[in-house]
Scaffold this active site. Structure first.
Site, PDB file in Angstrom:
ATOM      1  N   ASP A  78       0.816  -1.211   0.000  1.00 29.47           N
ATOM      2  CA  ASP A  78       0.000   0.000   0.000  1.00 29.47           C
ATOM      3  C   ASP A  78       0.855   1.270   0.000  1.00 29.47           C
ATOM      4  O   ASP A  78       2.034   1.242   0.367  1.00 29.47           O
ATOM      5  CB  ASP A  78      -0.876   0.037   1.268  1.00 29.47           C
TER       6      ASP A  78
ATOM      7  N   HIS B  14       3.696  -2.377   3.130  1.00 28.61           N
ATOM      8  CA  HIS B  14       3.805  -1.046   2.524  1.00 28.61           C
ATOM      9  C   HIS B  14       5.148  -0.922   1.821  1.00 28.61           C
ATOM     10  O   HIS B  14       6.193  -1.183   2.441  1.00 28.61           O
ATOM     11  CB  HIS B  14       3.690   0.051   3.600  1.00 28.61           C
TER      12      HIS B  14
HETATM   13 NI    NI Z   1      -2.431   3.050   3.413  1.00 32.75          NI
END
Ligand code: NI
Length: 517
Positions: free
Chosen positions: A329, A470
């Site tokens: 992400d 991430h």
């Molecule tokens: Ni996020």
């Protein structure tokens, strides 16, 4: 990637294939091909005797080691592991296919899907793929070590790559049914493909029509020399189908043709096999152009021209193997380029939920993600709590990001990951896209260190998991090789999120945190 090479592998898809599912023959003791695990790597240099000392006649060689190439010699293959552990039985099926589209990949996948599902059905169970069934998991495609024998009632499929040179690939497959230590049936075959011509077939497909009797005569000569023939023509009672099954496991090396021959045949059942080795010059006159190409490839030992498919191009059937998705992400970031390189090296597909504001800054990375066939999702423009925004702003966050990703890459994402997983009925109605969250949270944003990120991803995963990470954190990107290897060692196959749903994510506004289970 060279376009012509990719087209060549694709062209092979056009060839019609008759898939002969060879029946099984019964076998007794431990099969001869399963050597001790201390076996030296097949790539170890072996000095060939000078021509005058080369055996010139067919012979039996009980210590013969079939070639077993490792990932360095056969790059570009992906491993398949279809495993299931039930109270009544165990299945561990391992094979390898070229990444991306290939006719041999389609054939092997279809063959083993039918085989393992059929075995489960025979024992009253629906096929349910599992993990942690095979020690060492799927690891490298057809690694050097034979599969460990499992106890109880079992079906195992083991593979070894016998030739990978130029456009030619040869994969040997041994299917064994066991009742405890006793093998009740063994089915051996070696499958060859030549991407240059689209040819595909088992070992029996390497010979010219009508020469079977002469090939069998060479094998009989070898058996007689070792006093194993029993009768003057040990193959006299073979049916055409049995001849095909015997020659299906023909292995052609630079110097020899090797055929494992079952020793004792009683009432159509055969027991342990011995390797009959025939100097290849005696066989060459009987080979067809496909067989000649396979022999030439074995002689050349050229680097294998793996099909040049992008990283994510491997289409997996997540109802057959056990899939898991790794997702990243908040990117793209300055770390994304390096992560794409890492994923390429690992041949690991991933799903990226991108923020519009970062796509605007780094459109090149987004284009690269698409070229490598990773999957893209929408992670809003500015990462707000969507439930706290008025309708118009929720729509704006999503729509601007869709437009920005499309402008950068030509792709329109088909899913939304709401920041913080924050959503409600209203947001789901407004989204106009399926919502994809996660069931394994590495909490990598708290910077726990790469080892902890990897540990959480690997041990937290189960069938169908969607792992949240991430690509904005250095230690996350550094953890990715351990994440991928760790998941594969447990027996997982990496797939993009939509692959887990066979390309069809649930409808707009639906919410998923994992694939089908
Ligand atoms: Ni996020």
């Amino acid at each position: 990637m060279t376009r012509s090479r990719r087209d060549r592998w694709r062209a092979a898809l056009g060839i019609a294939v008759v898939l002969a599912l060879a029946g099984c023959t019964a076998a007794g003791d431990a099969p001869w091909w399963q050597g001790p695990s201390t076996e030296a790597p097949s790539s170890a240099p072996v000095e060939s005797p000078p021509p005058s000392e080369m055996p010139s006649q067919p012979r039996v060689d009980v210590g013969y080691r079939m070639p077993r190439l490792g990932p360095e010699e056969a790059p570009g293959l992906v491993a398949r592991l279809a495993a299931m552990s039930a109270p009544e039985f165990t299945v561990v099926a391992r094979w390898a296919t070229p990444r991306g589209e290939s006719v041999i990949g389609d054939v092997l996948d279809a063959r083993f899907a039918e085989l393992v599902r059929g075995f489960a059905a025979e024992h009253g169970a629906a096929w349910t793929p599992g993990v942690d069934v095979a020690p060492g998991g799927v690891g490298d495609a057809c690694a050097r070590q034979p599969l460990t024998t499992v106890g109880g009632l079992s079906l195992t499929v083991d593979c070894s790559i016998v030739v990978a040179s130029g456009t030619v690939l040869g994969e040997r497959l041994i299917v064994i049914r066991r009742d405890d230590a006793r093998a009740t049936s063994v089915d051996r075959s070696t499958w060859y493909t030549d991407a240059a011509t689209g040819a595909l077939g088992d070992g029996a497909a390497l010979f010219r029509p009508g020469v079977e009797a002469r090939v069998l005569a060479l094998l009989a000569e070898g058996l007689r020399a070792a006093d194993l023939a029993g009768v003057s023509d040990p193959f006299a009672s073979y049916t055409p189908d049995e001849v095909h099954r015997l020659l299906a496991d023909t292995v052609i090396t630079a110097d020899d043709m090797v055929v494992p021959v079952p020793l004792l045949r009683t009432a159509g059942r055969s027991h342990q096999a011995v390797a009959v080795v025939v100097p290849v010059r005696l066989v060459v006159p009987f080979l067809n152009p496909f067989g000649v190409a396979v022999h030439a490839a074995a002689v050349d030992a050229a680097p294998f021209e793996a099909p040049p498919a992008p990283t994510g191009a491997d289409r997996v059937d997540c109802t057959l193997v056990t899939c898991v998705s790794i997702t990243f992400d908040d990117g793209p970031s300055g770390l994304t380029d390096g992560l794409i390189d890492t994923l390429r090296e690992l041949r690991a597909p991933a799903t990226f939920f991108l923020q519009g504001v970062n796509v605007q800054r780094r459109p090149d990375e987004v284009r690269r993600l698409v070229e490598e066939e990773h999957e893209l999702g929408n992670h809003t423009w500015g990462h707000p709590f969507l439930t706290k925004l008025p309708d118009r702003e929720v729509r704006d966050e999503i729509d601007r990001t869709q437009a920005e990703i499309h402008a950068a890459s030509g792709v329109v994402p088909r899913s939304l990951r709401p920041p913080y997983g924050d959503m409600d009925e209203r947001v789901r109605d407004l989204a106009g896209l399926p919502m994809v969250v996660w069931d394994v949270d590495t909490n990598d944003w708290q910077a726990p260190g790469s080892a902890v990120v990897a540990e959480r991803a690997v041990s937290g995963s189960s069938r169908g998991s969607i792992v949240l990470m991430h690509d904005t954190h250095e230690e996350t990107v550094a953890a990715v090789p351990d994440v991928v290897h760790g998941l594969r060692d447990r027996g997982f196959t990496l797939a993009t999120v939509s692959e887990q749903f066979d390309g069809m994510l649930p409808g707009d506004g639906e919410n998923v945190s994992h694939g089908p289970r």
